[in-house]
Write a protein that holds these residues in place. Sequence first.
Motif, PDB file in Angstrom:
ATOM      1  N   ASP A 136     -14.673  21.437 -52.257  1.00 44.14           N
ATOM      2  CA  ASP A 136     -15.111  22.693 -52.883  1.00 44.14           C
ATOM      3  C   ASP A 136     -14.096  23.826 -52.761  1.00 44.14           C
ATOM      4  O   ASP A 136     -14.450  25.004 -52.775  1.00 44.14           O
ATOM      5  N   SER A 137     -12.829  23.489 -52.657  1.00 48.88           N
ATOM      6  CA  SER A 137     -11.797  24.517 -52.629  1.00 48.88           C
ATOM      7  C   SER A 137     -11.717  25.182 -53.992  1.00 48.88           C
ATOM      8  O   SER A 137     -11.700  24.524 -55.034  1.00 48.88           O
ATOM      9  N   SER A 138     -11.641  26.495 -54.017  1.00 49.81           N
ATOM     10  CA  SER A 138     -11.559  27.222 -55.285  1.00 49.81           C
ATOM     11  C   SER A 138     -10.275  26.894 -56.030  1.00 49.81           C
ATOM     12  O   SER A 138     -10.210  26.989 -57.257  1.00 49.81           O
ATOM     13  N   GLU A 189     -16.005   8.708 -48.959  1.00 49.19           N
ATOM     14  CA  GLU A 189     -16.529   8.482 -47.610  1.00 49.19           C
ATOM     15  C   GLU A 189     -17.555   9.544 -47.238  1.00 49.19           C
ATOM     16  O   GLU A 189     -18.484   9.275 -46.470  1.00 49.19           O
ATOM     17  N   ARG A 190     -17.375  10.743 -47.745  1.00 46.77           N
ATOM     18  CA  ARG A 190     -18.299  11.830 -47.409  1.00 46.77           C
ATOM     19  C   ARG A 190     -19.729  11.540 -47.880  1.00 46.77           C
ATOM     20  O   ARG A 190     -20.674  12.149 -47.378  1.00 46.77           O
ATOM     21  N   PHE A 191     -19.867  10.626 -48.838  1.00 40.69           N
ATOM     22  CA  PHE A 191     -21.180  10.286 -49.370  1.00 40.69           C
ATOM     23  C   PHE A 191     -21.655   8.908 -48.905  1.00 40.69           C
ATOM     24  O   PHE A 191     -22.603   8.353 -49.450  1.00 40.69           O
ATOM     25  N   GLY A 192     -20.959   8.340 -47.903  1.00 41.45           N
ATOM     26  CA  GLY A 192     -21.332   7.032 -47.398  1.00 41.45           C
ATOM     27  C   GLY A 192     -20.603   5.893 -48.075  1.00 41.45           C
ATOM     28  O   GLY A 192     -20.964   4.727 -47.871  1.00 41.45           O
ATOM     29  N   GLY A 193     -19.579   6.218 -48.863  1.00 36.42           N
ATOM     30  CA  GLY A 193     -18.831   5.184 -49.566  1.00 36.42           C
ATOM     31  C   GLY A 193     -17.357   5.268 -49.260  1.00 36.42           C
ATOM     32  O   GLY A 193     -16.943   5.324 -48.105  1.00 36.42           O
ATOM     33  N   ASP A 194     -16.537   5.317 -50.305  1.00 31.82           N
ATOM     34  CA  ASP A 194     -15.095   5.365 -50.145  1.00 31.82           C
ATOM     35  C   ASP A 194     -14.483   5.737 -51.486  1.00 31.82           C
ATOM     36  O   ASP A 194     -15.147   5.697 -52.517  1.00 31.82           O
ATOM     37  N   GLY A 195     -13.196   6.091 -51.458  1.00 30.79           N
ATOM     38  CA  GLY A 195     -12.490   6.331 -52.708  1.00 30.79           C
ATOM     39  C   GLY A 195     -11.741   7.640 -52.775  1.00 30.79           C
ATOM     40  O   GLY A 195     -10.562   7.725 -52.443  1.00 30.79           O
ATOM     41  N   ALA A 196     -12.398   8.697 -53.225  1.00 35.73           N
ATOM     42  CA  ALA A 196     -11.722   9.954 -53.530  1.00 35.73           C
ATOM     43  C   ALA A 196     -11.377  10.732 -52.265  1.00 35.73           C
ATOM     44  O   ALA A 196     -12.105  10.693 -51.267  1.00 35.73           O
ATOM     45  N   LEU A 201     -13.507  16.665 -54.185  1.00 33.32           N
ATOM     46  CA  LEU A 201     -14.964  16.748 -54.212  1.00 33.32           C
ATOM     47  C   LEU A 201     -15.400  18.163 -54.572  1.00 33.32           C
ATOM     48  O   LEU A 201     -15.202  19.111 -53.801  1.00 33.32           O
ATOM     49  N   CYS A 202     -15.959  18.295 -55.749  1.00 27.59           N
ATOM     50  CA  CYS A 202     -16.474  19.581 -56.225  1.00 27.59           C
ATOM     51  C   CYS A 202     -17.982  19.452 -56.341  1.00 27.59           C
ATOM     52  O   CYS A 202     -18.505  18.923 -57.338  1.00 27.59           O
ATOM     53  N   THR A 203     -18.702  19.924 -55.336  1.00 25.04           N
ATOM     54  CA  THR A 203     -20.146  19.672 -55.230  1.00 25.04           C
ATOM     55  C   THR A 203     -20.999  20.812 -55.752  1.00 25.04           C
ATOM     56  O   THR A 203     -22.233  20.730 -55.671  1.00 25.04           O
TER      57      THR A 203
END
Length: 539
Positions: A136-138, A189-196, A201-203
Motif C-alpha cells: 500500500d505504498s503511495s 505470502e501475505r495472504f497465505g500463498g506465494d508469488g507477488a 500489494l495494493c489493498t
Amino acid sequence: MVWSGLAATPAEKSRGGVLPKKLSTAFRVVGGRIGILGGVAVVALTVAASPAPAEPVAEPGAWLHADGSAIRDASGRQVLLHGVNVVAKTAPYYVSTDGPLAFGPGDADAIDAAGFNVVRLGLQWKGLEPGTLPPDSSQICGPGAVEDPGQYDPKVVSDYLDRIEDTVDMLAQRHIYTLLDMHQDVFSERFGGDGAPDWALCTDGAPIVTTPSKIGGVMPAAQNAVGHFWRNDVRGGLQQEFQRVWRAVATRFADDPWVLGYDPFNEPMSFRSAGTSMDTLTQCFYAGRQDPGRSAIGDELSCPATVPDDGVLQAIRSVDARHMLLPEPPVVGGSDLGPMPLSNTAVNVHDYCLLSVVSRNLLGGTGFSTGCRDSEQAAMDRTVAHANGQPLLMTEFGAEDDQSDLATVADLADQYTTGWVYWDWATYGAGGDQAGTQPLQDDLRLRPKAVALVRAYPTHIAGTLTALQYNPDTRVMTATYRATSSDPTDIVAPAFAYPDGFCATAGDAQVHTAGDRVSVVAEAGQNPAVTIRPGRCPA
C-alpha cells in the motif's frame, strides 16, 4: 518382433538413473535424494558423492516446438512428457543443492530413474524483484500515469536466475526438460500463498490477513490486490513490472534447448474484476490491449484502457522467439482461453477435483477423490474441445494420496495422448498442501502411490501417437502410432515399474532394448503396435 529387457545396473545406465532390480534400499546422495520403490524393509545408507558442476548440454536436436496438436523435437518426432513439479514457495524462492530448500543430483537421478523427462520448475516474482517498499505504498498504489516503481535490481535478478540456471543445467545433464513456471497461489505470502512481492500489494487499506491455508485469498485485502494487478490500474504499473522480470528470465534462457518453454502465470484467478470478465482480463494480460484475440466461444474482447498494449507473451517473444509459450486459463471466474495472435503455443491445463482442493487448501483437510472421475473427465473434454489445434499439456494434477484417482487422471491423459506433470515432487514451503501427497517420503523411498505414476510410455514417437494405455495393476503398456519416418520411436520402461525386467514386442517394426530404454523402428506408413509386459520374453 520380441525383445527382453533386463532391469539395468548402474553400469548399464550411462546417465546413472536406474538402480539394480530387487533393491529395496534407500540411498542418500550428497546434495539430494534418490528413492527406491521396492519392498517393505528399508536400510538408509549414506553415499559420498562429488558430482561435477552442472554444465549445459548442447544438443540442438533437443529443441521442442508446437506442431499442430503435437509437441515435436527438431527431427519431427512427437514428444510425450511425464514429470513432476518442483516449486519453492518460501524464501529464498528457489531450490538448490546447498540451500534450505534442497534439490540436488540425487533428486535429479531419481526423477530420471522414474522415467520422467520434464520438471516444471517454479520461479517467484518475489524472488526476482523483492523490492524494498511495504504494501500500500503511495509510490506504487496511487492513481495516475504509470511510473517506474524503482523496485527492480538487475543484480538481484541475475543472482536469482543463476540459481535457477544451476537447476536447469543439472536436469539437462540427465536429458530432462524444464518448464519455467512463474508460480503464485492467492497472489502473495501475505495472504497465505506465494508469488507477488510486498510492494506490489495494493489493498485499498483493507487489513491483510495471513492464514496457514489459502483461505486468505478470499479476504478483501487479497481480492483488492489481485484486482489491481489484473486491471493494472495503479501508478506502479504492476503488469509492466511483471513483464520486465519475464523479459529477464527469457533473455537468460533464450538459447537453452533443454528449456521446454514458459508458463507465464500459475492459476490466474480473481473474484473481483470490476465489470470486466476474468476471461477478458486474462487474455488482455497475456496478449495485450491492442489485440487480445477472441474468447473461447469466438466473442470479441475489449480490454481496460490501463492494460499495456502488448501483453506478457509479447514481452517474452521480444527477447525469445523460439521457446514454447504455455499460458494457463483462469481457474476461478473464467473458462478456457480463446485464440490469441501468437504461435508456438500449447494449451496448459490443471486437472483437479474441486471438492478435494477446497477440502485440502481452504478447510485444512486431507482432500478426497470419491466421485471425482466425472469432473476430471469433463475438464479434459472441455479443454480438448477448446484447444484451437494446439497441443495439450497437463501441468498439474494429483496433490493427493489416492492411487486410484491418480491412475484415473493419468489414464485420461493417455486417452488424449497428452503429457502430464504431477504435483509435486517434494514439499518446498507449500502452504496448505499436504506433505503426504508427494511421491517421495522422508525416508527416501517412493510411496506406494508412485505405482500409478512410474510407468512405461513412449517419449519420442517417429510419427503420431494414435493410442496409449497403461494398466498400473498388470504393468502392461500398449501403444500404437502412425510412422512417418524410419527414425526410432523411444520408450522408457523404468526399473521401478519392472524390477524383474520386461518383454517388449511390436508388430511391423524392429525392437531393441538397452537398460530401461526401448527403441522401435518401423518404415514410414506402417502402424506399429507396441506392447511392454513385466518379466522376460519367452525363449
